[in-house]
Design a protein around this motif. Structure first.
Motif, PDB file in Angstrom:
ATOM      1  N   GLY A 148      75.944  88.079  38.121  1.00 34.76           N
ATOM      2  CA  GLY A 148      76.250  86.410  39.110  1.00 34.76           C
ATOM      3  C   GLY A 148      74.801  85.995  39.864  1.00 34.76           C
ATOM      4  N   GLU A 194      74.441  83.565  41.463  1.00 33.65           N
ATOM      5  CA  GLU A 194      74.492  82.317  42.503  1.00 33.65           C
ATOM      6  C   GLU A 194      75.248  81.953  42.696  1.00 33.65           C
ATOM      7  OE1 GLU A 194      73.166  78.466  40.441  1.00 33.65           O
ATOM      8  OE2 GLU A 194      73.734  77.150  42.516  1.00 33.65           O
ATOM      9  N   GLU A 225      66.857  82.641  41.157  1.00 33.80           N
ATOM     10  CA  GLU A 225      68.044  83.114  40.881  1.00 33.80           C
ATOM     11  C   GLU A 225      67.073  84.659  39.953  1.00 33.80           C
ATOM     12  OE1 GLU A 225      70.710  80.256  39.448  1.00 33.80           O
ATOM     13  OE2 GLU A 225      71.688  82.172  37.022  1.00 33.80           O
ATOM     14  N   THR A 247      76.056  81.907  34.443  1.00 37.60           N
ATOM     15  CA  THR A 247      74.621  81.069  34.872  1.00 37.60           C
ATOM     16  C   THR A 247      74.938  79.386  33.982  1.00 37.60           C
ATOM     17  OG1 THR A 247      72.669  80.748  35.119  1.00 37.60           O
ATOM     18  CG2 THR A 247      73.035  81.200  33.020  1.00 37.60           C
ATOM     19  N   VAL A 307      67.405  80.284  32.967  1.00 36.67           N
ATOM     20  CA  VAL A 307      68.447  82.842  33.026  1.00 36.67           C
ATOM     21  C   VAL A 307      68.924  82.779  31.811  1.00 36.67           C
ATOM     22  CG1 VAL A 307      69.548  83.652  34.629  1.00 36.67           C
ATOM     23  CG2 VAL A 307      68.223  81.419  35.644  1.00 36.67           C
TER      24      VAL A 307
END
Ligand code: 9MG
Length: 276
Positions: free
Chosen positions: A58, A60, A74, A98, A103
């Motif tokens: 990940g 974020e 990201e 996400t 993404v």
């Protein structure tokens, strides 16, 4: 029960451990971009040595009040790590954590086999991003958004409402052509839930088994464990391992954890004493 995710078929008759690989600047903060990617890859390889079954990458943070990151940031964080792990020919599925469809698409193209979405594919374009592929998907429940979710979470019946939400998202996915054997459900501990909501959900996790899908649980280091033990986030190892074992005893098929080695060992003990 078997989970189909890309080229992988994961036998869920034994519990599986998803290892958390956060690729945020504060996770690997020792310098430039290359060294951060390299540090993330080394961490992933060590989790594989420890027996991880799935790597969840990940870029974020979804912690309460975490600052959102842009799409470009990201992508810049997660895609080079996925590409490097694919180049290492690792033999465990890569999951992308996400909620952003762009993404998801880029991660799938780079080699991710699972999408872990805390907003259960509700973002516009998310369903299509997954349906256009053969990856697995984890649909998680959250009340509110990471910015607002802990303001004043409220339910009449938390188990009923989480279950109804997940059931509806499963139907939406199935109607879009995502086969049931690609789906996981997750009650979303800590996402718009008080201590009582979290404890009630773990006590009644078996209620989710009526959806006939594998259940993923993430309690590792979460604040409910801090509320119960009085410990800060960096001293919640024992509580996290206990929570993982209890989750599996209550019906979880996959536990999402920071501390892979300790969790793998604890689940081996559980399997020896109480095979599921
Ligand atoms: C990204 N993330 C943070 N906590 C999580 C949880 O409990 N479940 C899932 N699926 N993802 C999570």
């Amino acid at each position: 029960m078997m989970l189909h995710c890309g080229q992988f078929k994961l036998d869920l008759t034994r519990p599986r451990v998803m290892g958390i690989l956060n690729v945020t600047p504060d996770s690997f903060s020792d310098g430039g971009h290359y060294s951060q990617v390299n540090a993330a890859v080394q961490h992933a390889l060590s989790l594989i040595d420890e027996g991880v079954d799935i790597l969840d990458i990940g870029g974020e943070s979804t912690r309460p009040n975490a600052a959102p990151v842009t799409l470009a940031q990201e992508l810049d964080r997660v895609i080079p790590v996925i590409e490097a792990l694919v180049a290492h020919q690792i033999n465990v599925p890569i999951s992308i954590d996400t909620y952003k469809p762009a993404v998801m698409r880029a991660a799938i193209a780079a080699g991710a086999s699972l999408v872990n979405d805390v907003s259960a594919l509700q973002e516009e374009g998310a369903i299509a991003a997954v349906a256009d592929s053969d990856v697995g998907v984890c649909l998680m429940h959250m009340q509110g958004t990471p910015q607002t979710m802990q303001d004043n979470p409220h339910y009449v019946d938390v188990v009923e409402e989480v279950s109804a939400f997940l059931s509806e998202r499963v139907s939406v996915c199935q109607q879009a052509g995502i086969a049931s054997n690609r789906l996981l459900i997750d009650p979303g501990f800590g996402f718009g839930k008080t201590r009582v909501h979290n404890i009630t959900l773990i006590q009644r996790l078996d209620a989710l088994t009526q959806l006939n899908l594998p259940i993923l649980v993430g309690l590792s280091r979460k604040s409910v464990l801090g509320q119960v033990t009085g410990h800060d986030v960096d001293a919640r190892l024992y509580a996290s391992v206990a929570a993982a074992v209890i989750s599996v005893m209550k019906g979880a098929h996959i536990v999402r954890v920071h501390d892979v080695k300790a969790t793998v060992e604890a689940l081996k003990v559980l399997a020896a004493i109480a095979p599921i």
